[in-house]
Design an enzyme around this catalytic site. Structure first.
Site, PDB file in Angstrom:
ATOM      1  N   ILE A 155       0.828  -1.208   0.000  1.00 34.35           N
ATOM      2  CA  ILE A 155       0.000   0.000   0.000  1.00 34.35           C
ATOM      3  C   ILE A 155       0.859   1.254   0.000  1.00 34.35           C
ATOM      4  O   ILE A 155       0.683   2.151  -0.831  1.00 34.35           O
ATOM      5  CB  ILE A 155      -0.957  -0.009   1.207  1.00 34.35           C
ATOM      6  CG1 ILE A 155      -1.957  -1.159   1.073  1.00 34.35           C
ATOM      7  CG2 ILE A 155      -1.685   1.329   1.325  1.00 34.35           C
ATOM      8  CD1 ILE A 155      -2.837  -1.366   2.291  1.00 34.35           C
ATOM      9  N   ALA A 231      -4.232   2.299   8.559  1.00 33.88           N
ATOM     10  CA  ALA A 231      -3.471   1.052   8.730  1.00 33.88           C
ATOM     11  C   ALA A 231      -4.065   0.208   9.852  1.00 33.88           C
ATOM     12  O   ALA A 231      -4.897  -0.668   9.611  1.00 33.88           O
ATOM     13  CB  ALA A 231      -2.002   1.383   8.996  1.00 33.88           C
ATOM     14  N   ARG A 232      -3.670   0.493  11.101  1.00 29.69           N
ATOM     15  CA  ARG A 232      -4.139  -0.263  12.248  1.00 29.69           C
ATOM     16  C   ARG A 232      -4.445   0.703  13.390  1.00 29.69           C
ATOM     17  O   ARG A 232      -3.631   1.591  13.689  1.00 29.69           O
ATOM     18  CB  ARG A 232      -3.080  -1.272  12.739  1.00 29.69           C
ATOM     19  CG  ARG A 232      -2.555  -2.215  11.664  1.00 29.69           C
ATOM     20  CD  ARG A 232      -3.593  -3.258  11.275  1.00 29.69           C
ATOM     21  NE  ARG A 232      -3.020  -4.214  10.331  1.00 29.69           N
ATOM     22  CZ  ARG A 232      -3.045  -4.077   9.007  1.00 29.69           C
ATOM     23  NH1 ARG A 232      -3.629  -3.004   8.465  1.00 29.69           N
ATOM     24  NH2 ARG A 232      -2.505  -4.989   8.229  1.00 29.69           N
ATOM     25  N   GLU A 261     -12.564  -0.591  18.503  1.00 28.59           N
ATOM     26  CA  GLU A 261     -13.617  -0.428  17.498  1.00 28.59           C
ATOM     27  C   GLU A 261     -14.859  -1.189  17.931  1.00 28.59           C
ATOM     28  O   GLU A 261     -14.757  -2.371  18.249  1.00 28.59           O
ATOM     29  CB  GLU A 261     -13.129  -0.927  16.129  1.00 28.59           C
ATOM     30  CG  GLU A 261     -12.050  -0.038  15.529  1.00 28.59           C
ATOM     31  CD  GLU A 261     -11.693  -0.421  14.103  1.00 28.59           C
ATOM     32  OE1 GLU A 261     -12.174  -1.464  13.608  1.00 28.59           O
ATOM     33  OE2 GLU A 261     -10.938   0.331  13.466  1.00 28.59           O
ATOM     34  N   HIS A 280     -13.672   2.773   9.706  1.00 34.14           N
ATOM     35  CA  HIS A 280     -12.912   1.639   9.165  1.00 34.14           C
ATOM     36  C   HIS A 280     -13.512   1.180   7.827  1.00 34.14           C
ATOM     37  O   HIS A 280     -13.857   0.007   7.650  1.00 34.14           O
ATOM     38  CB  HIS A 280     -12.866   0.492  10.166  1.00 34.14           C
ATOM     39  CG  HIS A 280     -11.675  -0.403   9.978  1.00 34.14           C
ATOM     40  ND1 HIS A 280     -11.140  -1.153  10.993  1.00 34.14           N
ATOM     41  CD2 HIS A 280     -10.911  -0.685   8.882  1.00 34.14           C
ATOM     42  CE1 HIS A 280     -10.116  -1.841  10.552  1.00 34.14           C
ATOM     43  NE2 HIS A 280      -9.954  -1.573   9.263  1.00 34.14           N
TER      44      HIS A 280
END
Length: 316
Positions: A155, A231-232, A261, A280
């Site tokens: 990415i 990303a995270r 989340e 997300h």
């Protein structure tokens, strides 16, 4: 569905596309249960297909004596204990290329969103209102900005190529010796943070990246810089990020991945005018979702004694 002779049992605990479920029904005895009820069916499973929220760990594997393969319908593997799977002789497969282009598109969109303003004309406007909008100015030319990319894999490298195509100066940092085929400079994190107008992260989650964007890291950012996380979620200390945004150390941020989340009601980024929050959704392009669901082909391949295309253990 009655089990046909010789068909393996595959357990699915999270949503998949219909075509992928149909493939599993054709090639296996398909059992669908929500992840919170996985204990009810895991003992009979030869294969398991998960996405984000099913935790595949030692506790679960100890209850799965027949399990031969776990398929992650997606890219990240932090919900799967790879060493435990290897110890139990369970192969893990995933779809590392599934959402690459979707996340690249999202990141470039957010770069533009934070640096330009567009005032949609939804209907008739008076001359006064029309010209009042036209007199407003905001932002900068991207060609005058430097983009810093932390994590220059599938990415990150494509984000860099797109940014270079827009005329941006591109800096990048990666734990590997990455070479790219467009104008860009590999630098250490300290240099990247200090020189970048926009910092975007594209890293996996592990012990080296958990909360690596914290108060100490943010203090090294260029004053007025912008930040993107697609990303995270756990890579970022969001209390520290919120403080940097409130203080003006950062001028803006775009955040797609959160921790936890969904975010709680007291999430520190809620209510800030200079942050774009999305739930997300960077990868939620139909083609990307189908790509992720295609992990079922590798799951069945392993159960048929064939070599899978994307074995996680071979990822570096």
């Amino acid at each position: 569905m009655p089990m046909s002779a010789g068909k393996p049992t595959v357990l699915v605990t999270e949503p998949l596309n219909e075509s992928s479920l149909e493939y599993l029904q054709e090639h296996s005895k398909l059992i669908r249960v929500p992840c919170e009820r996985i204990d009810e069916a895991i003992a009979d499973a030869d294969g398991l297909v998960v996405r984000t929220y099913t935790q595949v760990n030692e506790e679960l594997l100890a209850k799965a004596p027949k399990l031969k393969v776990v398929g992650r319908a997606g890219v990240a593997l932090e919900n799967i204990d790879l060493p435990a799977c290897r110890a139990h002789r369970v192969q893990v497969v995933h779809m590392p290329e599934a959402n690459t282009l979707a996340v690249v598109d999202y990141t470039i969109r957010m770069i533009i969103e934070m640096n330009r303003r567009f005032w949609p004309m939804k209907g008739w406007m008076s001359g006064e209102d029309f010209h009042a909008v036209r007199k407003q100015t905001f932002g900068r030319f991207l060609v005058d900005a430097t983009l810093g990319i932390v994590g220059c894999g599938r990415i990150g490298s494509r984000v860099g190529r797109a940014a270079a195509g827009l005329g941006m100066r591109v800096l990048y940092n990666d734990i590997l010796d990455i070479r790219v085929d467009y104008p860009a400079e590999a630098v250490d994190k300290k240099t990247l943070y200090a020189a970048s107008d926009i910092v975007t992260i594209h890293v996996p989650l592990d012990d080296t990246t958990r909360r690596f964007i914290d108060a100490a890291a943010l203090a090294k950012f260029k004053d007025g810089a912008q930040f993107i996380n697609a990303a995270r979620g756990p890579c970022v200390d969001y209390h520290a990020l919120a403080e940097a945004l409130r203080s003006g150390k950062l001028s803006a941020a775009a955040i797609d991945c959160h921790h936890p989340e969904p975010p709680p009601k007291d999430y520190p980024l809620f209510g800030l005018d200079n942050v774009i929050l999305t739930p997300h959704v960077a990868a939620r392009v139909p083609k990307a979702i189908q790509n992720m669901s295609d992990v079922v082909f590798d799951v069945i391949a392993v159960l048929q004694g064939k070599t899978p295309k994307f074995p996680a253990q071979q990822e570096t």
